[in-house]
Design a protein around this motif. Structure first.
Motif, mmCIF file in Angstrom:
data_model
loop_
_atom_site.group_PDB
_atom_site.id
_atom_site.type_symbol
_atom_site.label_atom_id
_atom_site.label_comp_id
_atom_site.label_asym_id
_atom_site.label_seq_id
_atom_site.Cartn_x
_atom_site.Cartn_y
_atom_site.Cartn_z
ATOM 1 N N ALA A 1 34.444 45.259 36.025
ATOM 2 C CA ALA A 1 34.180 44.073 36.834
ATOM 3 C C ALA A 1 35.343 43.847 37.781
ATOM 4 O O ALA A 1 36.504 44.012 37.402
ATOM 5 C CB ALA A 1 33.991 42.852 35.932
ATOM 6 N N TRP A 2 35.004 43.479 39.012
ATOM 7 C CA TRP A 2 36.038 43.188 39.985
ATOM 8 C C TRP A 2 35.577 42.074 40.920
ATOM 9 O O TRP A 2 34.382 41.794 41.053
ATOM 10 C CB TRP A 2 36.447 44.429 40.771
ATOM 11 C CG TRP A 2 35.349 45.068 41.568
ATOM 12 C CD1 TRP A 2 34.915 44.706 42.816
ATOM 13 C CD2 TRP A 2 34.545 46.178 41.170
ATOM 14 N NE1 TRP A 2 33.902 45.532 43.222
ATOM 15 C CE2 TRP A 2 33.645 46.445 42.230
ATOM 16 C CE3 TRP A 2 34.493 46.974 40.037
ATOM 17 C CZ2 TRP A 2 32.713 47.469 42.181
ATOM 18 C CZ3 TRP A 2 33.553 47.995 39.981
ATOM 19 C CH2 TRP A 2 32.687 48.242 41.041
ATOM 20 N N LEU A 3 36.557 41.450 41.527
ATOM 21 C CA LEU A 3 36.337 40.355 42.462
ATOM 22 C C LEU A 3 36.825 40.739 43.847
ATOM 23 O O LEU A 3 37.851 41.428 43.984
ATOM 24 C CB LEU A 3 37.084 39.104 42.002
ATOM 25 C CG LEU A 3 36.516 38.408 40.776
ATOM 26 C CD1 LEU A 3 37.595 37.613 40.051
ATOM 27 C CD2 LEU A 3 35.353 37.504 41.172
ATOM 28 N N MET B 1 40.295 43.963 46.494
ATOM 29 C CA MET B 1 39.557 44.039 45.244
ATOM 30 C C MET B 1 40.534 43.808 44.084
ATOM 31 O O MET B 1 41.598 44.401 44.033
ATOM 32 C CB MET B 1 38.901 45.416 45.105
ATOM 33 C CG MET B 1 38.163 45.579 43.788
ATOM 34 S SD MET B 1 37.330 47.159 43.610
ATOM 35 C CE MET B 1 38.530 48.051 42.654
ATOM 36 N N ILE B 2 40.136 42.939 43.167
ATOM 37 C CA ILE B 2 40.935 42.665 41.982
ATOM 38 C C ILE B 2 40.088 43.002 40.766
ATOM 39 O O ILE B 2 39.086 42.340 40.497
ATOM 40 C CB ILE B 2 41.373 41.183 41.914
ATOM 41 C CG1 ILE B 2 42.192 40.804 43.144
ATOM 42 C CG2 ILE B 2 42.136 40.912 40.628
ATOM 43 C CD1 ILE B 2 42.487 39.316 43.254
ATOM 44 N N GLU B 3 40.471 44.061 40.051
ATOM 45 C CA GLU B 3 39.737 44.419 38.841
ATOM 46 C C GLU B 3 40.125 43.453 37.730
ATOM 47 O O GLU B 3 41.313 43.225 37.488
ATOM 48 C CB GLU B 3 40.026 45.859 38.420
ATOM 49 C CG GLU B 3 39.130 46.292 37.284
ATOM 50 C CD GLU B 3 39.079 47.791 37.093
ATOM 51 O OE1 GLU B 3 39.118 48.217 35.932
ATOM 52 O OE2 GLU B 3 38.974 48.537 38.100
ATOM 53 N N ILE B 4 39.106 42.876 37.064
ATOM 54 C CA ILE B 4 39.390 41.885 36.026
ATOM 55 C C ILE B 4 38.927 42.315 34.644
ATOM 56 O O ILE B 4 39.286 41.673 33.656
ATOM 57 C CB ILE B 4 38.790 40.509 36.365
ATOM 58 C CG1 ILE B 4 37.272 40.564 36.520
ATOM 59 C CG2 ILE B 4 39.458 39.941 37.605
ATOM 60 C CD1 ILE B 4 36.609 39.203 36.613
ATOM 61 N N ALA B 5 38.138 43.391 34.550
ATOM 62 C CA ALA B 5 37.676 43.825 33.229
ATOM 63 C C ALA B 5 37.272 45.284 33.271
ATOM 64 O O ALA B 5 36.794 45.782 34.289
ATOM 65 C CB ALA B 5 36.501 42.969 32.763
ATOM 66 N N PHE C 1 39.713 33.115 41.201
ATOM 67 C CA PHE C 1 38.682 33.379 40.202
ATOM 68 C C PHE C 1 39.177 34.353 39.130
ATOM 69 O O PHE C 1 38.823 34.219 37.959
ATOM 70 C CB PHE C 1 37.401 33.905 40.857
ATOM 71 C CG PHE C 1 36.512 32.833 41.390
ATOM 72 C CD1 PHE C 1 35.701 32.093 40.538
ATOM 73 C CD2 PHE C 1 36.477 32.554 42.746
ATOM 74 C CE1 PHE C 1 34.869 31.095 41.029
ATOM 75 C CE2 PHE C 1 35.655 31.559 43.250
ATOM 76 C CZ PHE C 1 34.845 30.826 42.389
ATOM 77 N N ALA C 2 39.986 35.326 39.524
ATOM 78 C CA ALA C 2 40.522 36.285 38.551
ATOM 79 C C ALA C 2 41.344 35.560 37.496
ATOM 80 O O ALA C 2 41.225 35.835 36.296
ATOM 81 C CB ALA C 2 41.367 37.346 39.255
ATOM 82 N N GLU C 3 42.172 34.636 37.933
ATOM 83 C CA GLU C 3 42.996 33.861 37.008
ATOM 84 C C GLU C 3 42.122 33.004 36.094
ATOM 85 O O GLU C 3 42.360 32.895 34.899
ATOM 86 C CB GLU C 3 43.972 32.976 37.801
ATOM 87 C CG GLU C 3 44.876 32.134 36.945
ATOM 88 C CD GLU C 3 45.895 32.938 36.166
ATOM 89 O OE1 GLU C 3 46.286 32.468 35.074
ATOM 90 O OE2 GLU C 3 46.304 34.024 36.620
ATOM 91 N N LEU D 1 31.687 38.637 42.541
ATOM 92 C CA LEU D 1 31.985 39.325 41.284
ATOM 93 C C LEU D 1 31.001 40.472 41.129
ATOM 94 O O LEU D 1 29.791 40.248 41.049
ATOM 95 C CB LEU D 1 31.843 38.360 40.103
ATOM 96 C CG LEU D 1 31.888 39.001 38.707
ATOM 97 C CD1 LEU D 1 33.264 39.604 38.429
ATOM 98 C CD2 LEU D 1 31.509 37.980 37.645
ATOM 99 N N THR D 2 31.518 41.687 41.098
ATOM 100 C CA THR D 2 30.677 42.866 40.885
ATOM 101 C C THR D 2 30.904 43.383 39.478
ATOM 102 O O THR D 2 32.053 43.516 39.037
ATOM 103 C CB THR D 2 31.003 43.975 41.911
ATOM 104 O OG1 THR D 2 30.714 43.457 43.219
ATOM 105 C CG2 THR D 2 30.187 45.232 41.658
#
Length: 157
Positions: free
Chosen positions: A103-105, A1-5, A113-115, A84-85
């Motif tokens: 939001a995370w991927l 999981m990568i948190e993006i926001a 996608f995070a980038e 994307l959640t």
């Protein structure tokens, strides 16, 4: 999981009003200016599937992944190689509502996608949370003074 926001805000409006608006998917474009539409293909419930479209983008399938009335809502958009959640939470404490959007991927292309979209998603969550809070706070102020904003009054009629 990568948190993006991660966006937060406090509002005097009851948590249930925020969660109700988050769950009212057809109204998202009223306060989420980047969204063209969100449509469910079946009745609203956890597991319900639909299609969304961001302005200037392509349609993408999504699924309702969480709904706790008065507390939280989440949906997951299915991308090509990632998901994307966006999780929405409203918790009342000390006479105010603490709001949080995260939001995370996940998935094999999550880092890519995070980038590509991380900064845009953060800006969107910040903007959308502020817009929804302003809208609901104006509604509450109008109700308290015995007036409703014209478009909200028409919808309630």
């Amino acid at each position: 999981m990568i948190e993006i926001a991660d966006a937060t805000r406090t509002s005097p409006v009851a948590a249930g009003r925020f969660v109700a608006r988050w769950a009212d998917l057809a109204t998202h474009p009223e306060w989420a200016v980047g969204m063209e539409f969100l449509r469910l293909d079946e009745p609203f419930a956890v597991g319900a599937r639909g299609v969304l479209k961001v302005r200037g983008g392509h349609e993408a399938p999504f699924v309702v992944t969480e709904y706790e009335p008065g507390r939280s809502y989440a949906d997951t958009t299915i991308l090509d190689g990632a998901e994307l959640t966006v999780h929405h939470e409203a918790i009342e404490r000390d006479g105010a509502t603490a709001l949080r959007l995260r939001a995370w991927l996940t998935g094999p292309r999550a880092a890519e996608f995070a980038e590509e979209m991380g900064d845009d998603v953060q800006a969107s969550l910040d903007r959308d949370l502020a817009a929804l809070a302003s809208l609901l706070e104006a509604d509450v102020a109008g109700e308290a003074s015995g007036r409703l904003r014209p478009q909200r009054a028409a919808r309630r009629a």
